[in-house]
Design an enzyme around this catalytic site. Structure first.
Site, PDB file in Angstrom:
ATOM      1  N   LYS A 192     -33.847 -52.606  34.294  1.00  0.00           N
ATOM      2  CA  LYS A 192     -33.228 -52.814  35.436  1.00  0.00           C
ATOM      3  C   LYS A 192     -33.465 -54.282  35.835  1.00  0.00           C
ATOM      4  O   LYS A 192     -32.697 -55.007  36.409  1.00  0.00           O
ATOM      5  CB  LYS A 192     -34.087 -52.115  36.698  1.00  0.00           C
ATOM      6  CG  LYS A 192     -34.037 -50.689  36.548  1.00  0.00           C
ATOM      7  CD  LYS A 192     -34.786 -50.122  37.653  1.00  0.00           C
ATOM      8  CE  LYS A 192     -35.135 -48.780  37.460  1.00  0.00           C
ATOM      9  NZ  LYS A 192     -36.097 -48.227  38.229  1.00  0.00           N
ATOM     10  N   ASP A 239     -40.960 -61.893  26.432  1.00  0.00           N
ATOM     11  CA  ASP A 239     -42.204 -61.816  26.485  1.00  0.00           C
ATOM     12  C   ASP A 239     -42.728 -61.576  24.988  1.00  0.00           C
ATOM     13  O   ASP A 239     -42.752 -62.997  24.172  1.00  0.00           O
ATOM     14  CB  ASP A 239     -42.752 -60.802  27.347  1.00  0.00           C
ATOM     15  CG  ASP A 239     -44.151 -60.811  27.461  1.00  0.00           C
ATOM     16  OD1 ASP A 239     -44.763 -62.199  27.375  1.00  0.00           O
ATOM     17  OD2 ASP A 239     -44.817 -59.868  28.035  1.00  0.00           O
ATOM     18  N   LYS A 248     -41.004 -66.612  27.426  1.00  0.00           N
ATOM     19  CA  LYS A 248     -42.716 -66.801  27.580  1.00  0.00           C
ATOM     20  C   LYS A 248     -43.072 -66.769  25.910  1.00  0.00           C
ATOM     21  O   LYS A 248     -43.704 -65.797  25.354  1.00  0.00           O
ATOM     22  CB  LYS A 248     -43.431 -65.663  27.959  1.00  0.00           C
ATOM     23  CG  LYS A 248     -43.874 -65.684  29.499  1.00  0.00           C
ATOM     24  CD  LYS A 248     -44.859 -64.434  29.768  1.00  0.00           C
ATOM     25  CE  LYS A 248     -44.442 -63.664  30.987  1.00  0.00           C
ATOM     26  NZ  LYS A 248     -45.146 -62.570  31.258  1.00  0.00           N
ATOM     27  N   PHE A 264     -47.540 -63.270  34.680  1.00  0.00           N
ATOM     28  CA  PHE A 264     -46.912 -62.289  35.182  1.00  0.00           C
ATOM     29  C   PHE A 264     -45.993 -62.767  36.312  1.00  0.00           C
ATOM     30  O   PHE A 264     -46.629 -63.010  37.388  1.00  0.00           O
ATOM     31  CB  PHE A 264     -47.550 -60.997  35.412  1.00  0.00           C
ATOM     32  CG  PHE A 264     -46.677 -59.942  35.518  1.00  0.00           C
ATOM     33  CD1 PHE A 264     -46.373 -59.024  34.431  1.00  0.00           C
ATOM     34  CD2 PHE A 264     -46.445 -59.443  36.780  1.00  0.00           C
ATOM     35  CE1 PHE A 264     -45.582 -58.094  34.651  1.00  0.00           C
ATOM     36  CE2 PHE A 264     -45.569 -58.372  37.087  1.00  0.00           C
ATOM     37  CZ  PHE A 264     -45.321 -57.551  35.879  1.00  0.00           C
ATOM     38  N   ASP A 302     -39.878 -56.624  38.374  1.00  0.00           N
ATOM     39  CA  ASP A 302     -40.983 -56.043  39.244  1.00  0.00           C
ATOM     40  C   ASP A 302     -42.388 -56.051  38.935  1.00  0.00           C
ATOM     41  O   ASP A 302     -42.616 -56.411  37.989  1.00  0.00           O
ATOM     42  CB  ASP A 302     -40.494 -54.569  39.136  1.00  0.00           C
ATOM     43  CG  ASP A 302     -40.805 -54.028  37.697  1.00  0.00           C
ATOM     44  OD1 ASP A 302     -40.545 -54.483  36.502  1.00  0.00           O
ATOM     45  OD2 ASP A 302     -41.582 -52.718  37.755  1.00  0.00           O
ATOM     46  N   ARG A 338     -38.530 -56.624  43.186  1.00  0.00           N
ATOM     47  CA  ARG A 338     -37.153 -57.031  42.480  1.00  0.00           C
ATOM     48  C   ARG A 338     -36.407 -57.810  43.466  1.00  0.00           C
ATOM     49  O   ARG A 338     -35.606 -58.693  42.897  1.00  0.00           O
ATOM     50  CB  ARG A 338     -36.508 -55.747  41.761  1.00  0.00           C
ATOM     51  CG  ARG A 338     -37.157 -55.061  40.820  1.00  0.00           C
ATOM     52  CD  ARG A 338     -36.276 -53.993  40.306  1.00  0.00           C
ATOM     53  NE  ARG A 338     -37.006 -52.959  39.435  1.00  0.00           N
ATOM     54  CZ  ARG A 338     -37.313 -53.230  38.108  1.00  0.00           C
ATOM     55  NH1 ARG A 338     -37.012 -54.259  37.719  1.00  0.00           N
ATOM     56  NH2 ARG A 338     -37.913 -52.150  37.459  1.00  0.00           N
TER      57      ARG A 338
END
Ligand code: 5GP
Length: 176
Positions: A44, A104, A132, A153, A160, A166
């Site tokens: 999403k 990530d 990242k 994070f 989210d 979000r």
């Protein structure tokens, strides 16, 4: 006062996001002129980015959506990737640009690229809003990237924390 003000600090504000997305859109429009461009948004997280990016690309294009899940909640990847909802049309012969929110470890994108390559698109490239590099476990060839960020994070603009945040209009970091 906005609901997130107590819990989230801004990392990339709305204005900076949109300026960069406009640049990416121009670059993509130059590269895909005359091609059969399909933006494949990974659900999403990339939903806001993909729809804003699509509007920044001055070309005819198609949009497809594919759902993957690589987290069991929390903030650490499990390395296990599942397709939770697949595209509805064949990908063969299309110039596919995968639109992702963040790369990530790269494990999700590695899985996706292998899966999509087997469907014989005419071309396959990656556009990610964030990268990242500190946590990379798989080498991914990223053609278009919005921002490189530190190992933190992030939430907002599609990203989210346990399905919340979000809808923040910017990229933020949770205050601990
Ligand atoms: P990877 O497989 O590259 O480790 O992770 C890809 C997915 O993990 C992303 O599409 C995103 O859903 C999630 N993810 C990775 N880092 C973050 C982060 O900092 N914040 C949030 N909200 N999700 C992240």
């Amino acid at each position: 006062m906005p609901f997130y003000e107590q819990s989230v600090d801004t990392l990339i504000d709305e204005r900076t996001l949109f300026a960069r997305i406009r640049e990416l859109g121009k670059e993509i429009a130059r590269d895909y002129s005359g091609k059969n461009l399909t933006l494949l948004a990974v659900l999403k997280g990339s939903i806001f980015f993909a729809t804003d990016l699509a509007r920044a690309i001055d070309l005819p294009l198609c949009m497809e959506f594919l759902g993957v899940s690589s987290y069991q909640g929390g903030t650490e990847t499990t390395g296990e990737v599942r397709i939770t909802s697949d595209v509805t049309t064949p990908m063969a012969g299309k110039d596919l640009l995968v639109v992702e929110d963040i790369i990530d470890t790269g494990l999700t994108m590695k899985f996706l690229l292998e899966n999509l390559q087997a469907r014989h698109p005419a071309s396959l490239r990656v556009c990610t809003l964030l990268e990242k590099p500190a946590r990379a476990k798989a080498r991914i060839d990223i053609h278009y990237r919005g921002f490189v960020i530190d190992d933190r994070f992030v939430v907002g603009y599609g990203l989210d924390f346990s399905e919340r945040y979000r809808n923040l209009p910017f990229i933020g970091v949770m205050r601990s």
